[in-house]
Each structure stands twice: as C-alpha cells, then as structure tokens.
Design a protein around this motif. Structure first.
Motif, PDB file in Angstrom:
ATOM      1  N   TYR A 150       9.871  19.851 -18.715  1.00 44.69           N
ATOM      2  CA  TYR A 150       8.570  20.094 -18.819  1.00 44.69           C
ATOM      3  C   TYR A 150       7.853  19.105 -17.641  1.00 44.69           C
ATOM      4  N   TRP A 151       6.842  19.305 -17.254  1.00 43.87           N
ATOM      5  CA  TRP A 151       5.959  18.415 -16.441  1.00 43.87           C
ATOM      6  C   TRP A 151       5.566  17.408 -17.241  1.00 43.87           C
ATOM      7  N   ALA A 152       6.096  16.071 -16.771  1.00 44.16           N
ATOM      8  CA  ALA A 152       5.830  14.721 -17.679  1.00 44.16           C
ATOM      9  C   ALA A 152       4.507  14.757 -17.979  1.00 44.16           C
ATOM     10  N   LEU A 153       3.480  15.067 -16.847  1.00 44.86           N
ATOM     11  CA  LEU A 153       2.107  14.759 -17.393  1.00 44.86           C
ATOM     12  C   LEU A 153       1.821  15.515 -18.549  1.00 44.86           C
ATOM     13  N   GLY A 154       1.881  16.758 -18.744  1.00 46.81           N
ATOM     14  CA  GLY A 154       1.787  17.525 -19.797  1.00 46.81           C
ATOM     15  C   GLY A 154       2.198  17.062 -21.070  1.00 46.81           C
ATOM     16  N   VAL A 155       3.463  16.473 -20.939  1.00 47.04           N
ATOM     17  CA  VAL A 155       4.262  16.047 -22.271  1.00 47.04           C
ATOM     18  C   VAL A 155       3.307  14.678 -22.592  1.00 47.04           C
ATOM     19  N   LEU A 156       3.143  13.928 -21.543  1.00 46.40           N
ATOM     20  CA  LEU A 156       2.367  12.753 -21.845  1.00 46.40           C
ATOM     21  C   LEU A 156       0.873  13.004 -22.576  1.00 46.40           C
ATOM     22  N   TYR A 157       0.104  14.058 -21.965  1.00 50.46           N
ATOM     23  CA  TYR A 157      -0.947  14.641 -22.498  1.00 50.46           C
ATOM     24  C   TYR A 157      -0.882  15.117 -24.021  1.00 50.46           C
ATOM     25  N   THR A 158       0.171  15.611 -24.320  1.00 51.24           N
ATOM     26  CA  THR A 158       0.389  16.006 -25.602  1.00 51.24           C
ATOM     27  C   THR A 158       0.543  15.007 -26.635  1.00 51.24           C
ATOM     28  N   GLU A 159       1.241  14.042 -26.288  1.00 57.23           N
ATOM     29  CA  GLU A 159       1.468  12.773 -27.141  1.00 57.23           C
ATOM     30  C   GLU A 159      -0.121  11.826 -27.204  1.00 57.23           C
ATOM     31  N   ALA A 160      -0.741  11.934 -26.003  1.00 58.77           N
ATOM     32  CA  ALA A 160      -1.730  11.113 -25.945  1.00 58.77           C
ATOM     33  C   ALA A 160      -2.989  11.470 -26.583  1.00 58.77           C
ATOM     34  N   ARG A 161      -2.851  12.892 -27.151  1.00 61.19           N
ATOM     35  CA  ARG A 161      -4.226  13.353 -27.676  1.00 61.19           C
ATOM     36  C   ARG A 161      -4.390  12.751 -28.874  1.00 61.19           C
ATOM     37  N   ALA A 162      -3.288  12.089 -29.734  1.00 65.11           N
ATOM     38  CA  ALA A 162      -3.474  11.339 -31.062  1.00 65.11           C
ATOM     39  C   ALA A 162      -3.864  10.018 -30.703  1.00 65.11           C
ATOM     40  N   ASN A 178       0.740  -1.110   0.021  1.00 64.14           N
ATOM     41  CA  ASN A 178       0.153   0.131   0.030  1.00 64.14           C
ATOM     42  C   ASN A 178       0.779   1.302   0.074  1.00 64.14           C
ATOM     43  N   HIS A 179       1.949   1.090   0.739  1.00 65.74           N
ATOM     44  CA  HIS A 179       2.643   2.415   0.808  1.00 65.74           C
ATOM     45  C   HIS A 179       3.458   2.603  -0.420  1.00 65.74           C
ATOM     46  N   ILE A 180       4.208   1.391  -1.065  1.00 69.04           N
ATOM     47  CA  ILE A 180       4.654   1.542  -2.378  1.00 69.04           C
ATOM     48  C   ILE A 180       3.719   2.060  -3.530  1.00 69.04           C
ATOM     49  N   THR A 181       2.570   1.687  -3.504  1.00 71.15           N
ATOM     50  CA  THR A 181       1.556   2.019  -4.558  1.00 71.15           C
ATOM     51  C   THR A 181       1.057   3.573  -4.248  1.00 71.15           C
ATOM     52  N   ALA A 182       0.986   3.937  -2.977  1.00 74.62           N
ATOM     53  CA  ALA A 182       0.589   5.431  -2.939  1.00 74.62           C
ATOM     54  C   ALA A 182       1.783   6.310  -3.219  1.00 74.62           C
ATOM     55  N   GLY A 183       2.924   5.969  -2.917  1.00 67.90           N
ATOM     56  CA  GLY A 183       4.098   6.668  -2.866  1.00 67.90           C
ATOM     57  C   GLY A 183       4.648   6.897  -4.365  1.00 67.90           C
ATOM     58  N   LEU A 184       4.257   5.792  -5.324  1.00 66.33           N
ATOM     59  CA  LEU A 184       4.642   5.702  -6.649  1.00 66.33           C
ATOM     60  C   LEU A 184       3.637   6.732  -7.208  1.00 66.33           C
ATOM     61  N   LEU A 185       2.263   6.814  -7.042  1.00 67.48           N
ATOM     62  CA  LEU A 185       1.616   7.657  -7.801  1.00 67.48           C
ATOM     63  C   LEU A 185       1.885   8.911  -7.112  1.00 67.48           C
ATOM     64  N   SER A 186       1.651   9.262  -6.067  1.00 61.37           N
ATOM     65  CA  SER A 186       1.979  10.617  -5.665  1.00 61.37           C
ATOM     66  C   SER A 186       3.259  11.326  -6.327  1.00 61.37           C
ATOM     67  N   LYS A 187       4.192  10.389  -6.236  1.00 59.29           N
ATOM     68  CA  LYS A 187       5.581  10.934  -6.894  1.00 59.29           C
ATOM     69  C   LYS A 187       5.560  11.038  -8.475  1.00 59.29           C
ATOM     70  N   PHE A 188       4.716  10.348  -8.846  1.00 57.67           N
ATOM     71  CA  PHE A 188       4.429  10.563 -10.684  1.00 57.67           C
ATOM     72  C   PHE A 188       3.709  11.859 -10.962  1.00 57.67           C
ATOM     73  N   LEU A 189       2.791  12.252 -10.076  1.00 55.72           N
ATOM     74  CA  LEU A 189       1.748  13.189 -10.290  1.00 55.72           C
ATOM     75  C   LEU A 189       2.415  14.562  -9.848  1.00 55.72           C
ATOM     76  N   THR A 190       3.368  14.573  -9.242  1.00 53.11           N
ATOM     77  CA  THR A 190       4.155  15.872  -8.982  1.00 53.11           C
ATOM     78  C   THR A 190       4.617  16.780  -9.811  1.00 53.11           C
ATOM     79  N   ARG A 191       4.801  18.003  -9.598  1.00 52.59           N
ATOM     80  CA  ARG A 191       5.526  18.918 -10.571  1.00 52.59           C
ATOM     81  C   ARG A 191       6.906  18.543 -10.774  1.00 52.59           C
ATOM     82  N   ASN A 192       7.481  17.825  -9.656  1.00 49.07           N
ATOM     83  CA  ASN A 192       9.009  17.577  -9.870  1.00 49.07           C
ATOM     84  C   ASN A 192       9.251  16.222 -10.857  1.00 49.07           C
ATOM     85  N   ASN A 193       8.235  15.754 -11.162  1.00 45.76           N
ATOM     86  CA  ASN A 193       8.221  14.564 -12.443  1.00 45.76           C
ATOM     87  C   ASN A 193       8.369  15.368 -13.822  1.00 45.76           C
TER      88      ASN A 193
END
Length: 156
Positions: free
Chosen positions: A30-42, A10-25
């Motif tokens: 650039y924020w990795a989530l924004g870059v992934l969103y750009t590619e995922a639009r297609a 549970n700790h690993i799952t929560a930690g991985l997700l929260s770290k992935f979503l931070t602006r430090n990713n």
C-alpha cells in the motif's frame, strides 16, 4: 571534514522528499503515505520521522517500519554522493494530514485529486550548522479508504 557543497545538500533534500511522496513508496503493498495517515489519525494526524536514526513519532508499527526503511535509504543516497552520515546533524521529515483544503485549480482534462490535503516538510541540517528545507503539499487518503488496488511489490 571538507565543506560539502550547498547544491549537493539541496539535491539530496529535494530527492528524498520527492521519492518519499511517490506512489512507489509502499508499505506492505500500500502507498506508505496512506498507511502513515491511517496510524497518525490517533495522534493528531502528525508523523515525524528522524531519517538519520530511523526513529519516529508516533511509535506505531507501520510508522516504525517506514522510518527504518528510510534511514537505510538515506545512508545509501548519501553514499552515492560521497557523503558520510556523520556530516549531518539531523534529517527530519514532518507530515501533517487532514489539513484545510488547498484551492483547487481546474485540471486538464479532469481533476484527478483525491483525499484530504497533507503537508510534508524535509529538514536537513549539516554538522556545520547549515539548514536545508524542502516542502510539498498533496492529497492523501487513509489506506483502508483507498479505492485502488494493492501493489504487487512487497516492501515495508
């Protein structure tokens, strides 16, 4: 193989997700989530990352790089907890961008949410069949539409 405590998974799952979503990713500053969103639009605005093996759908340059980076990070996180990667059957992060808006509650002192809604779901399955899931929602914009500045950190 010893039975690994539920709380560790549970700790690993929560930690991985929260770290992935931070602006430090970030990816290339650039924020990795924004870059992934750009590619995922297609590709129906969805990304699925196999963190255990470093694979991703869709197979695009930034998505692939982020998947490899997070496969390495997962192994390091497991090592910190004394867990071998073979104790896991699967670790999958699913991202859905551009969802219907969530109800926005008034924020104090201002509403700082920006971008379209997204959902992230991390599913970890142990070799003994136990499944651990953590989900979160937030706001994200494709990186080329982001009004902020590029990070000085260079990762990817």
């Amino acid at each position: 193989m010893d039975m690994i405590a539920r709380r560790k998974f549970n700790h690993i799952t929560a930690g991985l997700l929260s770290k992935f979503l931070t602006r430090n990713n970030d990816f290339d500053g650039y924020w990795a989530l924004g870059v992934l969103y750009t590619e995922a639009r297609a590709f129906d605005k969805r990304v699925e990352i196999d963190m255990l093996h470093g694979r991703v759908q869709p197979d695009c340059p930034a998505c692939t790089s982020v998947a490899r980076t997070w496969a390495l990070y997962l192994r390091a996180a497991l090592a910190r907890h004394g867990i071998a990667p073979d104790a896991l059957a699967a670790v999958t992060l699913s991202l859905e961008f551009g969802l219907a808006p969530m109800p926005k509650l008034p924020s104090y002192p201002y509403d700082h949410k920006y971008g379209a809604d997204f959902r992230a779901s991390l599913r970890l399955q142990s070799r003994d069949g136990r499944v651990f899931v953590r989900q979160d929602r937030g706001y994200c914009t494709p990186h080329e539409e982001f009004r902020g500045t590029r990070s000085t950190r260079r990762a990817g």
